[in-house]
Design a protein around this motif. Sequence first.
Motif, PDB file in Angstrom:
ATOM      1  N   UNK A  59      65.720  61.248  40.981  1.00 21.34           N
ATOM      2  CA  UNK A  59      64.307  61.617  40.834  1.00 21.34           C
ATOM      3  C   UNK A  59      63.973  61.902  39.376  1.00 21.34           C
ATOM      4  N   UNK A  60      62.781  61.524  38.989  1.00 19.65           N
ATOM      5  CA  UNK A  60      62.249  61.818  37.656  1.00 19.65           C
ATOM      6  C   UNK A  60      60.864  62.431  37.862  1.00 19.65           C
ATOM      7  N   UNK A  61      60.317  63.094  36.849  1.00 13.60           N
ATOM      8  CA  UNK A  61      59.012  63.734  37.036  1.00 13.60           C
ATOM      9  C   UNK A  61      57.948  62.744  37.534  1.00 13.60           C
ATOM     10  N   UNK A  62      57.242  63.151  38.564  1.00 11.97           N
ATOM     11  CA  UNK A  62      56.168  62.345  39.139  1.00 11.97           C
ATOM     12  C   UNK A  62      54.854  62.781  38.528  1.00 11.97           C
ATOM     13  N   UNK A  74      53.506  67.992  60.209  1.00 13.11           N
ATOM     14  CA  UNK A  74      53.541  66.842  59.289  1.00 13.11           C
ATOM     15  C   UNK A  74      53.488  67.339  57.845  1.00 13.11           C
ATOM     16  N   UNK A  75      54.201  66.648  57.000  1.00 15.84           N
ATOM     17  CA  UNK A  75      54.187  66.961  55.569  1.00 15.84           C
ATOM     18  C   UNK A  75      54.200  65.652  54.803  1.00 15.84           C
ATOM     19  N   UNK A  76      53.680  65.707  53.591  1.00 16.33           N
ATOM     20  CA  UNK A  76      53.552  64.511  52.763  1.00 16.33           C
ATOM     21  C   UNK A  76      54.193  64.776  51.409  1.00 16.33           C
ATOM     22  N   UNK A  77      54.743  63.724  50.810  1.00 15.02           N
ATOM     23  CA  UNK A  77      55.364  63.877  49.494  1.00 15.02           C
ATOM     24  C   UNK A  77      55.228  62.577  48.714  1.00 15.02           C
ATOM     25  N   UNK A  78      55.233  62.712  47.410  1.00 20.82           N
ATOM     26  CA  UNK A  78      55.293  61.567  46.505  1.00 20.82           C
ATOM     27  C   UNK A  78      56.351  61.905  45.458  1.00 20.82           C
ATOM     28  N   UNK A  79      57.212  60.947  45.180  1.00 19.83           N
ATOM     29  CA  UNK A  79      58.290  61.186  44.227  1.00 19.83           C
ATOM     30  C   UNK A  79      58.524  59.908  43.425  1.00 19.83           C
ATOM     31  N   UNK A  80      58.874  60.080  42.180  1.00 16.04           N
ATOM     32  CA  UNK A  80      59.201  58.953  41.298  1.00 16.04           C
ATOM     33  C   UNK A  80      60.724  58.855  41.233  1.00 16.04           C
ATOM     34  N   UNK A  81      61.237  57.636  41.356  1.00 16.64           N
ATOM     35  CA  UNK A  81      62.680  57.417  41.357  1.00 16.64           C
ATOM     36  C   UNK A  81      63.049  56.426  40.255  1.00 16.64           C
ATOM     37  N   UNK A  82      63.999  56.814  39.412  1.00 18.72           N
ATOM     38  CA  UNK A  82      64.590  55.905  38.430  1.00 18.72           C
ATOM     39  C   UNK A  82      65.866  55.350  39.052  1.00 18.72           C
ATOM     40  N   UNK A  95      66.756  49.252  36.454  1.00 20.22           N
ATOM     41  CA  UNK A  95      65.803  48.671  37.400  1.00 20.22           C
ATOM     42  C   UNK A  95      64.451  49.355  37.242  1.00 20.22           C
ATOM     43  N   UNK A  96      63.385  48.703  37.673  1.00 20.60           N
ATOM     44  CA  UNK A  96      62.073  49.348  37.579  1.00 20.60           C
ATOM     45  C   UNK A  96      62.037  50.651  38.388  1.00 20.60           C
ATOM     46  N   UNK A  97      61.312  51.613  37.862  1.00 23.56           N
ATOM     47  CA  UNK A  97      61.133  52.851  38.623  1.00 23.56           C
ATOM     48  C   UNK A  97      60.289  52.565  39.851  1.00 23.56           C
ATOM     49  N   UNK A  98      60.471  53.380  40.871  1.00 24.88           N
ATOM     50  CA  UNK A  98      59.766  53.227  42.133  1.00 24.88           C
ATOM     51  C   UNK A  98      59.088  54.547  42.474  1.00 24.88           C
ATOM     52  N   UNK A  99      57.851  54.469  42.945  1.00 23.00           N
ATOM     53  CA  UNK A  99      57.182  55.641  43.495  1.00 23.00           C
ATOM     54  C   UNK A  99      57.301  55.555  45.010  1.00 23.00           C
ATOM     55  N   UNK A 100      57.735  56.642  45.624  1.00 23.92           N
ATOM     56  CA  UNK A 100      57.913  56.702  47.071  1.00 23.92           C
ATOM     57  C   UNK A 100      56.887  57.679  47.632  1.00 23.92           C
ATOM     58  N   UNK A 101      56.088  57.188  48.564  1.00 18.53           N
ATOM     59  CA  UNK A 101      55.141  58.027  49.299  1.00 18.53           C
ATOM     60  C   UNK A 101      55.713  58.185  50.700  1.00 18.53           C
ATOM     61  N   UNK A 102      55.861  59.417  51.132  1.00 15.54           N
ATOM     62  CA  UNK A 102      56.586  59.705  52.356  1.00 15.54           C
ATOM     63  C   UNK A 102      55.781  60.627  53.268  1.00 15.54           C
ATOM     64  N   UNK A 103      55.838  60.351  54.552  1.00 14.16           N
ATOM     65  CA  UNK A 103      55.306  61.253  55.572  1.00 14.16           C
ATOM     66  C   UNK A 103      56.487  61.726  56.399  1.00 14.16           C
ATOM     67  N   UNK A 104      56.629  63.030  56.526  1.00 15.65           N
ATOM     68  CA  UNK A 104      57.709  63.603  57.328  1.00 15.65           C
ATOM     69  C   UNK A 104      57.099  64.274  58.552  1.00 15.65           C
ATOM     70  N   UNK A 105      57.852  64.248  59.632  1.00 16.90           N
ATOM     71  CA  UNK A 105      57.388  64.847  60.872  1.00 16.90           C
ATOM     72  C   UNK A 105      58.446  65.810  61.384  1.00 16.90           C
TER      73      UNK A 105
END
Length: 124
Positions: A59-62, A74-82, A95-105
């Motif tokens: 993880x890197x700063x989002x 339900x909870x939601x999160x966004x995280x940046x991944x290197x 590799x290109x960084x990826x932003x992950x948008x997640x819904x947890x239940x």
Amino acid sequence: MWLSPDTRTDTDPAAARMRAADRWGTTALRGGLAASSPVRPTSQWTEWAAHHARVEARPVPYIGEPAPPPEPGRAYAAIQIARTATGDGGWRQELPQVTVYCTARSEGERWLVDELQLTEAGQS
């Protein structure tokens, strides 16, 4: 795991996603992945396999829109991944960084991933 395939143990790019979903995903997420079309190895996968590579994700700063506030169950999160692919003999590929948008239940005592959306940096 989702973003950390390992050519030494995974048969194709989808294997890491299934391992992660089996461990942290809801039944719906696992079922959706299992029903999706098989993933054919790409030229990138072939190159990684030649180097016995694995992808390290960290993880890197989002910096972006904040995730919506949680709701009951339900909870939601966004995280940046290197990510960096590393292989035998010191081989490395950034590799290109990826932003992950997640819904947890919430399922009983556990929180499980119910939905995921991934976007490569610079894409929308």
